[in-house]
Scaffold this active site. Structure first.
Site, PDB file in Angstrom:
ATOM      1  NE  ARG A 199      -3.370  -2.316   2.489  1.00 11.86           N
ATOM      2  CZ  ARG A 199      -4.737  -2.633   2.901  1.00 11.86           C
ATOM      3  NH1 ARG A 199      -5.596  -1.624   3.196  1.00 11.86           N
ATOM      4  NH2 ARG A 199      -4.967  -3.775   3.534  1.00 11.86           N
ATOM      5  CG  ASP A 224      -4.611 -13.643  -1.871  1.00 13.33           C
ATOM      6  OD1 ASP A 224      -3.439 -13.792  -1.188  1.00 13.33           O
ATOM      7  OD2 ASP A 224      -5.309 -12.522  -1.566  1.00 13.33           O
ATOM      8  CD  GLU A 264      -9.713  -9.095  -3.623  1.00 14.01           C
ATOM      9  OE1 GLU A 264     -11.034  -8.954  -3.445  1.00 14.01           O
ATOM     10  OE2 GLU A 264      -8.794  -8.732  -2.916  1.00 14.01           O
TER      11      GLU A 264
HETATM   12  C1  DMJ Z   1      -5.692  -5.823  -1.077  1.00 17.47           C
HETATM   13  O1  DMJ Z   1      -5.069  -5.168   0.120  1.00 17.47           O
HETATM   14  C2  DMJ Z   1      -4.793  -6.190  -1.994  1.00 17.47           C
HETATM   15  O2  DMJ Z   1      -5.680  -6.546  -3.114  1.00 17.47           O
HETATM   16  C3  DMJ Z   1      -4.429  -7.619  -1.371  1.00 17.47           C
HETATM   17  O3  DMJ Z   1      -3.607  -8.599  -2.346  1.00 17.47           O
HETATM   18  C4  DMJ Z   1      -5.497  -8.491  -0.860  1.00 17.47           C
HETATM   19  N1  DMJ Z   1      -6.393  -7.902  -0.128  1.00 17.47           N
HETATM   20  C5  DMJ Z   1      -6.694  -6.628  -0.209  1.00 17.47           C
HETATM   21  C6  DMJ Z   1      -8.064  -6.451  -1.231  1.00 17.47           C
HETATM   22  O4  DMJ Z   1      -9.128  -7.235  -0.744  1.00 17.47           O
END
Ligand code: DMJ
Length: 791
Positions: free
Chosen positions: A347, A492, A673
């Protein structure tokens, strides 16, 4: 239960289980009512227009009278005050003489104008930590803009900056000059900075000020009487005006998509302005209670930095200016604070690097002068990124090279996780590479490259069967911890960053494509199956390892996968281009695109299933007790299946029987997503249905998550009831990712093309670049020795 705003009573439109008969009765009643309402509305509108015209005429008359009276009163009062000042000056001079003091020379008493300006500047700057390169505050060409900046920013910090008078000035200033927020401004200044902000007022200006002051008082009084209410009301009405929701028609042209994209910009403005108004500078924003909270003593800029590149891409210049000013003046990483290595990297580091990239490579987006080439503050984002990265690098100081879960920013110290036996999440340890590698490319510091790359080698040395990795890994040993395998939380983005690392360096590192191909093969073999009733394609989990059972559960997080599979299949080209490229297209790519399409449909189904049209955090699926392997012949359902009505609440449409959401999983955190995947799928296939699905999702967000009183948008605790239950939190990825992907989905394809940029996992675009002799792959995969698990 918190009720979400429903100004047009749209919430009831989607209520599941309504019978045909009821719908027909409702339809007939609604049609009659609509005709009557339209007639009445037409009459009311005609009469309102006439009344309004009369009112406007009367108001204009009153205003002319009032302004005349104000001018007269102000002039008389100014004369009085001037007389009083002259009298006072005379008395003071007499008194000095009485005490034997000579008239001081004007030069001795009043410093030259430039000197005074400089002194003011220094005083103003003292309270802020200034980065090494900031613009000169003494440039005389900036003085007029200084005044505008001071006036424009005072309003943003609230009444404290100017008390009641300040508030009145702001109202009046805004009324007289509604465009001032978009005026060109310099950014690296504290609020209220500007000539005359401190020090003694100069006599030459006294008269003007007295006049100005009195005018403001009188105008202020008029404002309180409501004479300017018309303007005030209009501004407020615009803030939450979503009437278009009820009159939405199908998009037929490019212009319609441009209009829809504007709606996304409005949602962004609403979200940002709410944050700015109620929680400016805080790391968390609670839009229902309208409060903020910090995650570190001085804040981390969590929302500001994460949102910055979205503001840039949407060309919201004045907001970018404000964000940049906060970063310049208030952001410090030097705090005794533990932070999560991964979250802070994706972030904050990702956000700063992306802001740096966009401001240098796309200077026409939200153009501001401070980051222009050669400007003293040009490298602000990069310097802040570099400082942060130096601190985050301490996470890699572990026996294996696998990073610790946390870092103390101020102490430059990595910290193992307090839970999970000190293990780090696999996804977290392997989702740092795009950011550190780009930073290495920008700075030439090879260490950023080497340490992040090393993680990939250590992980791959475990030789996970079929490329599927357990969701924990130990920094102490470099070995996996537990056997749980999934594409949802903690798993993920490991997969996502495999293919993106390959694309980031212009396909010069085939090692990551190899790893991706292994993993996708493993996903097909062990995790993909089909639902019982309608044959939806799902990606399940293996909580006890590859030999254990398949759990038919999908986190919303898994919905990044269809887009990423499509991206890998075409390597960023459109499907049409990829098919035409000599020697490129093959059966495997064809099959991968098919899998991407089917999974995209399932993710869309996760939205369609819910009462609000917003997906739950976790969805379960009905599969046969002996799950079908991916290779079995199957036909996926047509998209029209979602339009099949249920014949009664007790007999839901057969497709619905394949979906299940548990009460505890029914929250919606504004996650990106699915729209992320829709964006890739539209870009790659060109199929407009993905845009339409995205539009439906966007409308559901607007309809069910917007907060009253200009509060922006909130997460939901339960998205499966109408009205939904709110959670009072706006995740930073709402502005960083979700709204950005909506915007890009409705944008022309040449905005941030997929063969030029690679989006990090937080949707921060970073450039594709070439590896050189310094930065290149420094490892090789070991020959596989472990046997792959049974399917
Ligand atoms: C985000 O911070 C990023 O996309 C991360 O990879 C997964 N979770 C959140 C959003 O859902």
């Amino acid at each position: 239960m918190n009720r979400v705003r429903d100004p047009f009573n749209l919430h009831n439109l989607n209520r599941p289980g309504t019978t045909f008969a009821a719908i027909n009765i409702l339809r007939a009643t609604a049609t009659t009512a609509a005709v009557e309402i339209r007639d009445r509305a037409e009459k009311a509108a005609a009469s309102a227009a006439q009344q309004a015209a009369e009112l406007v005429e009367q108001a204009a008359e009153r205003t002319r009278d009032a302004v005349g009276a104000v001018a007269e009163a102000a002039e008389a009062a100014a004369k009085e005050v001037e007389r009083a000042l002259d009298q006072a000056a005379f008395q003071s001079a007499s008194s000095d003489l009485e005490h034997g003091v000579l008239f001081p020379s004007a030069a001795a008493e009043e410093p030259p104008e430039e000197e005074e300006e400089e002194k003011d500047t220094e005083q103003g700057d003292m309270a802020f930590s200034i980065p090494r390169h900031v613009p000169s505050f003494t440039d005389p060409a900036r003085q007029a803009e200084d005044r505008l900046w001071a006036a424009a920013t005072r309003q943003r910090v609230g009444p404290s900056s100017g008390g009641v008078l300040g508030g009145v000035q702001d109202k009046v200033g805004g009324f007289l000059n509604p465009d001032r927020r978009s005026l060109p401004m310099y950014k690296d200044k504290p609020y209220g900075y500007g000539p005359g902000g401190a020090g003694r007022p100069r006599p030459l200006l006294r008269k003007k000020r007295v006049l100005g002051f009195l005018t403001l008082v009188v105008l202020g009084l008029l404002w309180f009487t409501g004479i300017f209410d018309d303007h005030h009301e209009r501004a407020r009405a615009k803030l939450g005006d979503w009437r278009w929701l009820s009159s939405d028609t199908k998009a037929r042209s490019k212009a319609d998509w441009a209009r829809r994209r504007e709606r996304v910009v409005e949602a962004m403005e609403l979200s940002w302005d709410a944050y700015e108004r109620y929680a400016w500078g805080y790391d968390e924003f609670h839009p229902v209670s309208k409060t903020g909270r910090n995650m570190a003593p001085k804040g981390l800029g969590w929302i500001i930095i994460d949102s910055l590149d979205t503001l840039m891409i949407m060309n919201l210049t004045s907001r970018v200016t404000h964000a940049r000013e906060w970063i310049s003046k208030s952001l410090t990483w030097d705090q005794d604070q533990d932070v999560n290595t991964f979250e802070t990297t994706i972030r904050m580091l990702g956000g700063l690097l992306s802001a740096y990239y966009l401001s240098t490579e796309y200077p026409h987006l939200a153009p501001i002068t401070d980051d222009d080439v050669g400007a003293p503050g040009e490298d602000l984002y990069l310097e802040k990124a570099r400082d942060l990265a130096d601190r985050l690098m301490s996470a890699f100081d572990t026996p294996s090279g696998i990073p610790y879960a946390s870092v103390n920013l101020g102490k430059f110290q990595g910290l193992p996780s307090h839970a999970d036996n000190g293990a780090s999440s696999t996804a977290e340890a392997t989702t740092l590479q795009l950011e550190f590698k780009y930073l290495a490319n920008l700075t030439g510091e090879k260490d950023f490259w080497d340490r992040s790359e090393k993680v990939m080698q250590v992980l791959d040395d475990n030789q996970a069967p079929d490329g599927l990795v357990p969701i924990y890994i130990q920094p102490s040993t470099g070995h996996f911890h537990t056997q749980n395998i999934r594409l949802g939380s903690r798993g993920d983005s490991y997969y996502e960053y495999l293919i993106k690392q390959y694309l980031q360096t212009k396909k010069a590192e085939p090692i990551y494509q190899d790893m991706w191909n292994d993993a996708l093969h493993g996903i097909r073999k062990h995790l993909v199956t089909y639902t019982e009733n309608s044959g939806f394609t799902i990606v399940g989990e293996r909580p006890s390892g590859l030999e254990g059972h398949l759990s038919p559960k999908m986190d919303h997080l898994v919905c990044f996968l269809p887009g990423t599979i499509a991206l890998a299949a075409t390597e960023g080209l459109s499907e049409r281009e990829a098919r035409k490229k000599p020697g490129f297209w093959n059966k495997q790519r064809e099959a991968d695109m098919q899998l991407a399409r089917e999974l995209m449909q399932t993710c869309w189904g996760m939205y369609r299933y819910m009462a609000t049209g917003l997906a739950a955090e976790i969805t379960y699926f009905k599969i046969p007790s002996d799950p079908l392997p991916e290779s079995s012949t199957h036909t996926s359902p047509p998209d029209s299946i979602f339009d099949t009505p249920s014949s009664s609440p007790d007999a839901p449409a057969s497709w619905r029987k394949d979906f299940e959401v548990h009460q505890f999983d029914s929250h919606n955190l504004q996650r990106p997503e699915t729209v992320e995947s829709l964006f890739y799928m539209y870009r790659i296939t060109g199929d407009v249905k993905y845009r339409e699905w995205g539009w439906e999702m966007f409308k559901s967000f607007v309809n069910y998550t917007s907060v009253e009183d200009g509060g922006g948008f909130t997460s939901l605790s339960n998205a499966n009831v109408i009205p939904p239950v709110t959670k009072d939190n706006m995740e930073s990825f709402w502005m960083a990712e979700t709204l950005k992907y909506f915007y890009l989905l409705f944008s022309p394809e040449d905005l941030l093309p997929l063969d030029k940029v690679v989006f990090n996992t937080e949707a921060h675009p970073l450039p594709v670049f070439e590896v050189g002799r310094l930065l290149k792959t420094g490892w090789e995969r070991k020959p596989r020795t472990t046997a792959a698990g049974a399917a």
